[in-house]
Design an enzyme around this catalytic site. Sequence first.
Site, PDB file in Angstrom:
ATOM      1  N   THR A 203       0.803  -1.279   0.019  1.00 59.18           N
ATOM      2  CA  THR A 203      -0.114  -0.043  -0.029  1.00 59.18           C
ATOM      3  C   THR A 203       0.818   1.181   0.062  1.00 59.18           C
ATOM      4  OG1 THR A 203      -0.402   0.440   2.394  1.00 59.18           O
ATOM      5  CG2 THR A 203      -1.936  -1.203   1.276  1.00 59.18           C
ATOM      6  N   ASP A 204       2.014   1.105   0.096  1.00 60.22           N
ATOM      7  CA  ASP A 204       2.934   2.669   0.356  1.00 60.22           C
ATOM      8  C   ASP A 204       4.424   2.461  -0.588  1.00 60.22           C
ATOM      9  OD1 ASP A 204       3.402   5.067   0.831  1.00 60.22           O
ATOM     10  OD2 ASP A 204       4.632   4.736   2.713  1.00 60.22           O
ATOM     11  N   LEU A 205       4.248   1.556  -1.739  1.00 61.90           N
ATOM     12  CA  LEU A 205       5.378   1.268  -2.623  1.00 61.90           C
ATOM     13  C   LEU A 205       5.807   2.390  -3.544  1.00 61.90           C
ATOM     14  CD1 LEU A 205       7.306  -0.972  -2.633  1.00 61.90           C
ATOM     15  CD2 LEU A 205       6.210  -1.817  -4.301  1.00 61.90           C
ATOM     16  N   ASN A 209      10.850   3.964  -0.740  1.00 65.89           N
ATOM     17  CA  ASN A 209      10.295   2.589  -0.074  1.00 65.89           C
ATOM     18  C   ASN A 209      10.815   1.308  -0.736  1.00 65.89           C
ATOM     19  OD1 ASN A 209       9.682   3.726   2.313  1.00 65.89           O
ATOM     20  ND2 ASN A 209       7.214   3.501   2.091  1.00 65.89           N
TER      21      ASN A 209
END
Length: 320
Positions: A203-205, A209
């Site tokens: 969900t936060d790629l 990251n």
Amino acid sequence: MSIELIPARFAHRISGYPADGYASGEDWLAELPTLLGDLLREWELEPIGPTMTGACSVALPVRLLGAGRDAAGVSGEGVLKISWPHPEAATESLALQTWNGHGAVRLLRADPSRFAMLLERLHARDLMGVDVDEACGVIGDLLGVLRRPPHPRVPRLVDYAERQARELHDAPPVLPRRYLDQASALARELVARPPAEDRLLHTDLHYENVLGAYRSPWLAIDPKPMAGDPAFEVAPALWNRADELGSGSQVRWSLRRRLEIICERAGVDEGRARAWTIVREADNAVDAAESAQSAGDDASREWAHDRISLAVTIIKAMND
């Protein structure tokens, strides 16, 4: 334990965080030196470099001295990560455990009750300096590798979508009303027409990251796990590196180009990815407005104005 292991800028920022189901930032920060010292002793770790920080966590490079040294590879080094306790961090170790090093940083040890993890040590380089088309290809490939059945204890995307459908419908007009209504309707529609299978989502790629590694060219870090539709994953790569989108008609082309590359490499449906991006960007805009109102200073208001403008830009590009 020396307080120098906790950078002053990080301490100043996190001290203002209100409690989010656990301790406030200020209360957690007061316990952090003791927590660091306890974990270094219990897990037989030796600090070997300056502490790195994220928005809500500290990451201390360490050398493993005890029986678990072999798990860290030839170098015997790792990173001790401790997060400020909040819901998004509560299941990070479960996701990393599920991936078991396939496409993501390897989890060597965890204590979920203390929001602490011992991770393999990666390189410092990320995707920020990589050509954006190539970087989107890397992200798409990683999303394919990370596609695993979800751990039963991670939050469900459907719950987020149902909540957003209500909240965006009732939100003040921080965006043009038609975009808030569209996002609310899309959230309901996406729940009503689910994908064939739920998957474990990062969900936060985004570009920061993803780090280089000793055992693989690139690995994902810092997941905020959910279980649900893989098309939800694409949006962070659109709103990050926004200064490289260009101007005028080039902005739409750049955004759709990123989306196309990631969806093709990850095997994600482009239509669903556009729809989820609209929902997520409407959510981001509402959050930005609420944060600025809470902070009440000119810098926060200016940041919120820019963030809401970006949300409008991205939503327009997903609609055209």
